[in-house]
Enzyme design. Sequence first.
Site, mmCIF file in Angstrom:
data_model
loop_
_atom_site.group_PDB
_atom_site.id
_atom_site.type_symbol
_atom_site.label_atom_id
_atom_site.label_comp_id
_atom_site.label_asym_id
_atom_site.label_seq_id
_atom_site.Cartn_x
_atom_site.Cartn_y
_atom_site.Cartn_z
ATOM 1 N N ASP A 123 7.889 -23.853 -38.494
ATOM 2 C CA ASP A 123 6.435 -23.892 -38.545
ATOM 3 C C ASP A 123 5.970 -25.120 -37.773
ATOM 4 O OD1 ASP A 123 3.886 -22.776 -39.788
ATOM 5 O OD2 ASP A 123 3.773 -24.883 -40.373
ATOM 6 N N ASP A 171 5.934 -25.423 -45.128
ATOM 7 C CA ASP A 171 5.639 -24.052 -44.707
ATOM 8 C C ASP A 171 6.880 -23.362 -44.145
ATOM 9 O OD1 ASP A 171 3.074 -24.459 -45.574
ATOM 10 O OD2 ASP A 171 2.144 -24.409 -43.590
ATOM 11 N N HIS A 181 0.317 -26.144 -45.379
ATOM 12 C CA HIS A 181 0.031 -26.674 -44.045
ATOM 13 C C HIS A 181 0.765 -27.971 -43.736
ATOM 14 C CE1 HIS A 181 -2.639 -23.468 -43.071
ATOM 15 N NE2 HIS A 181 -3.278 -23.641 -44.214
ATOM 16 N N MET A 237 1.142 -30.088 -29.801
ATOM 17 C CA MET A 237 1.880 -29.772 -31.011
ATOM 18 C C MET A 237 2.025 -31.100 -31.748
ATOM 19 S SD MET A 237 5.478 -27.708 -31.533
ATOM 20 C CE MET A 237 6.488 -28.752 -30.486
#
Length: 187
Positions: free
Chosen positions: A13, A165, A160, A26
């Site tokens: 994730d 996750d 999150h 990212m």
Amino acid sequence: MTTNRNEAFISIDVETAGPIPGEYSMLSIGACLVADPSTTFACELKPINNKFVPEALEVSGLSLDQLHKTGTAPEAAMSRFRDWIIDVAGDSVPVFVGFNTPFDWSFVNYYFHRFTGDNPFGFTALDIKALWMGISGCSWADTRSSRIAEAVHPKLHGDHDALHDAQYQAELFRLALAQRRGHGPQA
């Protein structure tokens, strides 16, 4: 026809500053082995620019200013991630597993190619949402994690945080595969 290649399923994730790689950064990666979710990788990255979508940062709770100070340079982060993948996969073929994989895959693939020159997963990934649609026969709208969770009853939940996750997704994947094995053809 079945092949005898061993596969190492790795749940991944990411949290990002926006919807597409290159334009947006990212910000964090979380990963774990599906078969052993205590075998993990987690890293926060320095942003590649200052662009962001406010809602993306609200969801993750991450700060570009803080990550500019404390995040790992993308080159180092992706090199460490690649080395971790190779190490945990061993002689097996690493398989990228995600939830709504096209999003996470696009960032991971872009970052691997931009910062290390190649992607240890090759050019493929497995999506839990698509797998669930095939197992259950449900509509795409019913592949939300909350709907899958109603059917398979995971112990974990998503929050999150990329690592949390990834571990939650690994559990959903294991439970979905177990359901498929119980109700359909053997893998």
